[in-house]
Design a protein around this motif. Structure first.
Motif, PDB file in Angstrom:
ATOM      1  N   SER A 195       2.406 -29.067  -9.092  1.00 46.76           N
ATOM      2  CA  SER A 195       1.730 -28.660 -10.326  1.00 46.76           C
ATOM      3  C   SER A 195       2.654 -28.765 -11.524  1.00 46.76           C
ATOM      4  O   SER A 195       2.277 -29.278 -12.576  1.00 46.76           O
ATOM      5  CB  SER A 195       1.239 -27.214 -10.208  1.00 46.76           C
ATOM      6  N   ASP A 196       3.878 -28.262 -11.362  1.00 51.57           N
ATOM      7  CA  ASP A 196       4.809 -28.258 -12.492  1.00 51.57           C
ATOM      8  C   ASP A 196       5.170 -29.677 -12.930  1.00 51.57           C
ATOM      9  O   ASP A 196       5.407 -29.934 -14.103  1.00 51.57           O
ATOM     10  CB  ASP A 196       6.085 -27.474 -12.132  1.00 51.57           C
ATOM     11  N   PHE A 197       5.187 -30.598 -11.973  1.00 53.27           N
ATOM     12  CA  PHE A 197       5.471 -31.998 -12.326  1.00 53.27           C
ATOM     13  C   PHE A 197       4.243 -32.643 -12.991  1.00 53.27           C
ATOM     14  O   PHE A 197       4.351 -33.239 -14.066  1.00 53.27           O
ATOM     15  CB  PHE A 197       5.864 -32.785 -11.072  1.00 53.27           C
ATOM     16  N   LEU A 198       3.084 -32.482 -12.371  1.00 55.06           N
ATOM     17  CA  LEU A 198       1.879 -33.148 -12.882  1.00 55.06           C
ATOM     18  C   LEU A 198       1.495 -32.648 -14.276  1.00 55.06           C
ATOM     19  O   LEU A 198       1.038 -33.422 -15.114  1.00 55.06           O
ATOM     20  CB  LEU A 198       0.726 -32.970 -11.888  1.00 55.06           C
ATOM     21  N   LYS A 199       1.736 -31.342 -14.525  1.00 51.40           N
ATOM     22  CA  LYS A 199       1.472 -30.765 -15.853  1.00 51.40           C
ATOM     23  C   LYS A 199       2.178 -31.533 -16.966  1.00 51.40           C
ATOM     24  O   LYS A 199       1.706 -31.587 -18.096  1.00 51.40           O
ATOM     25  CB  LYS A 199       2.003 -29.319 -15.887  1.00 51.40           C
ATOM     26  N   GLN A 200       3.345 -32.084 -16.627  1.00 46.55           N
ATOM     27  CA  GLN A 200       4.151 -32.767 -17.647  1.00 46.55           C
ATOM     28  C   GLN A 200       3.611 -34.161 -17.979  1.00 46.55           C
ATOM     29  O   GLN A 200       4.001 -34.740 -18.991  1.00 46.55           O
ATOM     30  CB  GLN A 200       5.609 -32.916 -17.172  1.00 46.55           C
TER      31      GLN A 200
END
Ligand code: UGA
Ligand code: MN
Length: 244
Positions: A195-200
């Motif tokens: 999630s933290d990667f895709l959010k970016q």
């Protein structure tokens, strides 16, 4: 487009078996470049020898996980995936990006060949179901009228992208035009890395559902049982050196 598969890997008794099984899959995929990243201070002899005989285009990197992060409950392979991302960005720093698709392929999962056909048409970020994960037979993006509208998951449904690492692919163009997008240790709880990667780099609205609107499981989050070495000899060692 070329498919780039980033695989973090670490030394343990089953490592070569895992890599053998994965290479046997990836070798059958056309235009695939394997980025194998060892969790180690240097490239090991075992993996170097393996790569030389793997029979597919492979870049062999290494990046050690700092010791303080080698703890149960902390995310794994952050540094290795970032090393793979850095290599990709460095390799494409001059020319305009060739068409490419990036996928994170852990060394223990099970991948159907169909999965690679599906991800190859990724325009920005594509998603699909993953089997045997999240305490269920599968997790999947819920799709309505061709758009992702939610997540079928048994675990932390509050995640903005409730998806395993094996459940998405990203176009090389998106990786290059978001040069700062990386996996983060700080503030990233286990299970939130995806999630933290895709959010970016994307939004839920933008996701491209694959695998027949996310109704087919083409990859499984299999995990290898810890091997029993209770009968390893302490004194009566084998007389020749064996490559395992
Ligand atoms: C789940 C997810 O599927 C992973 O993508 C995620 O990285 C992981 O959780 C996590 O906790 O961070 P799981 O099967 O529990 O996966 O994790 P592993 O398969 O043990 O590790 C994921 C990848 O990192 C594998 O390719 C493994 O070889 C590598 N790894 C693991 C290392 O490079 N170093 C380690 O110390 C442990
Ligand atoms: Mn795994």
């Amino acid at each position: 487009p070329t498919i780039y598969a980033i695989t973090p890997t670490y030394s343990r008794p089953v490592q070569k078996a895992e890599l053998t099984r994965l290479a046997n899959t990836l070798r059958q995929v056309a235009r695939l470049h394997w980025i194998l990243v060892e969790d180690a201070a240097a490239r090991s002899e075992l993996v170097s020898r393996f790569v030389a005989r793997a029979g597919l285009p492979c870049t062999h990197l290494h990046a050690p996980t700092p010791r303080r992060y080698k703890r149960p409950g902390l995310p794994r392979a952050t540094e290795q995936r970032n090393a793979g991302l850095a290599w990709l960005r460095q390799r494409h720093r001059h020319q305009r990006a060739q068409p490419g698709v990036l996928f994170f392929a852990d060394d223990d999962n099970t991948y159907s060949l169909e999965l690679f056909q599906e991800m190859r048409t990724t325009r920005k970020v594509s998603v699909w179901p993953v089997g045997l994960v999240g305490g269920r037979r599968y997790e999947r993006p819920l799709v309505e009228n061709g758009k992702v509208v939610g997540w079928y998951t048994g675990w932390r449904a509050d995640r903005p992208f409730a998806i395993d690492m094996a459940g998405f692919a990203v176009s090389l163009q998106v990786i290059l035009s978001n040069p700062k997008a990386v996996f983060k240790r700080r503030g990233s709880q286990p299970g939130m890395q995806e999630s933290d990667f895709l959010k970016q780099i994307t939004t839920v609205e933008e996701l491209e559902p694959k695998a027949n609107n996310c109704t087919k499981v083409l990859v499984w989050h299999t995990r290898t049982e810890k091997v029993n070495l209770a009968n390893e000899p302490k004194y009566h060692l084998d007389t020749v050196k064996i490559e395992v």
